[in-house]
Design a protein around this motif. Structure first.
Motif, PDB file in Angstrom:
ATOM      1  N   LEU B  68       0.760  -1.117  -0.141  1.00  0.00           N
ATOM      2  CA  LEU B  68      -0.078   0.099  -0.077  1.00  0.00           C
ATOM      3  C   LEU B  68       0.943   1.314  -0.107  1.00  0.00           C
ATOM      4  O   LEU B  68       0.403   2.319  -0.550  1.00  0.00           O
ATOM      5  CB  LEU B  68      -0.729   0.038   1.017  1.00  0.00           C
ATOM      6  CG  LEU B  68      -2.131   0.713   1.364  1.00  0.00           C
ATOM      7  CD1 LEU B  68      -3.020   0.379  -0.097  1.00  0.00           C
ATOM      8  CD2 LEU B  68      -3.211   0.144   2.409  1.00  0.00           C
ATOM      9  N   GLY B  69       1.957   1.198   0.745  1.00  0.00           N
ATOM     10  CA  GLY B  69       2.789   2.178   0.675  1.00  0.00           C
ATOM     11  C   GLY B  69       3.514   2.455  -0.972  1.00  0.00           C
ATOM     12  O   GLY B  69       3.644   3.680  -1.333  1.00  0.00           O
ATOM     13  N   GLN B  70       3.761   1.700  -1.415  1.00  0.00           N
ATOM     14  CA  GLN B  70       4.209   1.537  -2.767  1.00  0.00           C
ATOM     15  C   GLN B  70       3.146   2.202  -3.829  1.00  0.00           C
ATOM     16  O   GLN B  70       3.447   2.724  -4.715  1.00  0.00           O
ATOM     17  CB  GLN B  70       4.409   0.199  -3.465  1.00  0.00           C
ATOM     18  CG  GLN B  70       5.871  -0.214  -2.862  1.00  0.00           C
ATOM     19  CD  GLN B  70       6.023  -1.795  -3.146  1.00  0.00           C
ATOM     20  OE1 GLN B  70       5.513  -2.554  -2.924  1.00  0.00           O
ATOM     21  NE2 GLN B  70       7.211  -2.019  -3.956  1.00  0.00           N
ATOM     22  N   GLN B  78       8.032   9.890  -2.277  1.00  0.00           N
ATOM     23  CA  GLN B  78       7.939   9.809  -0.742  1.00  0.00           C
ATOM     24  C   GLN B  78       7.981  10.791   0.188  1.00  0.00           C
ATOM     25  O   GLN B  78       7.542  10.951   0.951  1.00  0.00           O
ATOM     26  CB  GLN B  78       8.894   8.612  -0.177  1.00  0.00           C
ATOM     27  CG  GLN B  78       8.542   8.160   0.927  1.00  0.00           C
ATOM     28  CD  GLN B  78       9.782   7.157   1.494  1.00  0.00           C
ATOM     29  OE1 GLN B  78      10.294   6.266   0.681  1.00  0.00           O
ATOM     30  NE2 GLN B  78      10.242   7.432   2.780  1.00  0.00           N
ATOM     31  N   ASN B  79       8.835  11.851  -0.078  1.00  0.00           N
ATOM     32  CA  ASN B  79       9.142  12.886   0.535  1.00  0.00           C
ATOM     33  C   ASN B  79       7.815  13.918   0.820  1.00  0.00           C
ATOM     34  O   ASN B  79       7.815  14.784   1.469  1.00  0.00           O
ATOM     35  CB  ASN B  79      10.165  13.732   0.250  1.00  0.00           C
ATOM     36  CG  ASN B  79      10.195  14.078  -1.006  1.00  0.00           C
ATOM     37  OD1 ASN B  79       9.445  14.099  -1.891  1.00  0.00           O
ATOM     38  ND2 ASN B  79      11.466  14.585  -1.652  1.00  0.00           N
ATOM     39  N   ILE B  98      -3.337  -9.281  -4.475  1.00  0.00           N
ATOM     40  CA  ILE B  98      -3.492  -8.152  -3.828  1.00  0.00           C
ATOM     41  C   ILE B  98      -3.565  -6.829  -4.645  1.00  0.00           C
ATOM     42  O   ILE B  98      -2.480  -6.461  -5.600  1.00  0.00           O
ATOM     43  CB  ILE B  98      -2.620  -7.935  -2.503  1.00  0.00           C
ATOM     44  CG1 ILE B  98      -2.761  -9.298  -1.619  1.00  0.00           C
ATOM     45  CG2 ILE B  98      -2.998  -6.461  -1.934  1.00  0.00           C
ATOM     46  CD1 ILE B  98      -1.912  -9.368  -0.368  1.00  0.00           C
ATOM     47  N   THR B  99      -4.718  -6.125  -4.790  1.00  0.00           N
ATOM     48  CA  THR B  99      -4.506  -4.859  -5.205  1.00  0.00           C
ATOM     49  C   THR B  99      -4.660  -3.644  -4.354  1.00  0.00           C
ATOM     50  O   THR B  99      -5.573  -3.622  -3.805  1.00  0.00           O
ATOM     51  CB  THR B  99      -5.770  -4.796  -6.272  1.00  0.00           C
ATOM     52  OG1 THR B  99      -5.727  -5.840  -7.289  1.00  0.00           O
ATOM     53  CG2 THR B  99      -5.990  -3.767  -7.090  1.00  0.00           C
ATOM     54  N   CYS B 100      -3.986  -2.772  -4.696  1.00  0.00           N
ATOM     55  CA  CYS B 100      -3.659  -1.671  -3.797  1.00  0.00           C
ATOM     56  C   CYS B 100      -4.565  -0.469  -4.538  1.00  0.00           C
ATOM     57  O   CYS B 100      -4.075   0.000  -5.638  1.00  0.00           O
ATOM     58  CB  CYS B 100      -2.323  -1.378  -3.318  1.00  0.00           C
ATOM     59  SG  CYS B 100      -1.633  -2.757  -2.530  1.00  0.00           S
ATOM     60  N   LYS B 101      -5.137   0.184  -3.821  1.00  0.00           N
ATOM     61  CA  LYS B 101      -6.035   1.493  -4.388  1.00  0.00           C
ATOM     62  C   LYS B 101      -6.169   2.555  -3.466  1.00  0.00           C
ATOM     63  O   LYS B 101      -5.845   2.565  -2.161  1.00  0.00           O
ATOM     64  CB  LYS B 101      -7.482   0.965  -4.559  1.00  0.00           C
ATOM     65  CG  LYS B 101      -7.812  -0.250  -5.455  1.00  0.00           C
ATOM     66  CD  LYS B 101      -9.152  -0.542  -5.635  1.00  0.00           C
ATOM     67  CE  LYS B 101      -9.426  -1.730  -6.520  1.00  0.00           C
ATOM     68  NZ  LYS B 101     -10.777  -1.424  -7.096  1.00  0.00           N
TER      69      LYS B 101
END
Lengths: 152, 140
Positions: B68-70, B78-79, B98-101
């Motif tokens: 999820l961070g990605q 990221q900053n 796993i799909t992150c949204k």
């Protein structure tokens, strides 16, 4: 059992070194390919002063110092009955490869659900770097499942 | 690399690009256990997992959270990530995809910077949520 008497308990401070090789290993293990986590030049060209740790790596630093599990040991809870319920991160500054990070873990809440079958332990950790810059705050909730695997 | 995201062009309800992690393997769980320091046997050993009342080994919640961070750092550097949290609502198992949204929930101004609050989630191949949460990112 996680006893409400533990609320407010502070564990001894811990210090961990942030190793470049460990960041690479972690980034590889999550399928991360952004070169800022592998190459210092690329990181510097992207506005960082060194190789930054990935967003959830701060949690790994606390695990390396035995945090979270030390709460379970302290309370006599088997690891296999514990699961991660929630995790939060607040960033104040960056953590870089080569840093030395110090933290203190404190239990902020303990509560039950489902008539005590589930117990929730909330803990926070404040992280500071070697120059005492407050870099991040972590908030964790551990869920403990009681009476599992027991036959009456 | 992250694209440049323009605050003025963002609207509540906008979706950020999904990130899909296919067929999570036991090998990845073992590698993540080593790299993350979470050696809890419930992620490595079926028998140990069953003794804890689970159907078998489960995916580390923090591995799913790293995915999820990605999805966030794939959208903005990221900053620009100010903070985020996630609740582990169900378990993921080896073999799951796993799909992150992320969806823009709110645009706000805080400490003199433009920020966006996102509703974020990771779901399995059946569409069940594994992890749900929110993230705050700064957008120039």
């Amino acid at each position: 059992m996680a006893d409400a008497d533990y609320i407010g308990k502070e564990y001894p401070s811990f210090t961990v070194n942030v190793e470049k090789g460990r960041i690479k290993m972690f980034a590889d293990s999550i399928g991360e390919e952004n070169p800022i986590y592998f190459d210092e030049e690329m990181a510097k060209n992207s506005g960082y002063s060194g190789i930054p740790v990935p967003p959830t790596f701060a949690f790994t630093l606390t695990m390396e110092a035995g945090q979270s599990f030390n709460i379970l040991e302290d309370m006599g809870i088997p690891k296999t009955q514990a699961m991660h319920g929630e995790q939060g991160f607040t960033y104040h500054d960056h953590i870089y490869a080569g840093d030395t990070v110090t933290g203190v873990q404190r239990i902020t809440d303990i509560y039950e659900k489902k008539g005590g079958a589930l117990q929730f332990i909330e803990a926070v950790i404040e992280l500071r770097n070697q120059t005492d810059v407050h870099v991040a705050d972590l908030r964790s909730v551990i869920v403990v499942r009681h009476n599992v695997g027991e036959k009456s | 690399m992250s694209n440049v995201v323009d605050y003025a062009s963002l609207n509540v309800g906008d979706q950020i690009p999904d990130l899909v992690k296919e067929n999570i393997s036991r090998t990845q769980l073992a590698l993540f256990a080593g790299a993350s320091g979470d050696h809890n046997p419930i992620h490595l050993d079926d028998e140990e997992a069953k003794s804890g009342g689970l159907p078998g080994v489960i995916v580390h919640g923090m591995l799913t959270m790293a995915f999820l961070g990605q999805v966030l750092t794939g959208w903005v550097p990221q900053n620009q990530l100010r903070g985020w949290n996630a609740r582990f609502v169900s378990m993921a198992f080896p073999g799951d995809t796993i799909t992150c949204k992320g969806v823009v929930a709110e645009t706000l101004s805080e400490n003199g910077e433009n920020q966006v609050k996102l509703d974020i989630s990771a779901e399995n191949q059946k569409g069940d949520n594994i992890l749900v949460g929110t993230a705050v990112v700064a957008i120039s």
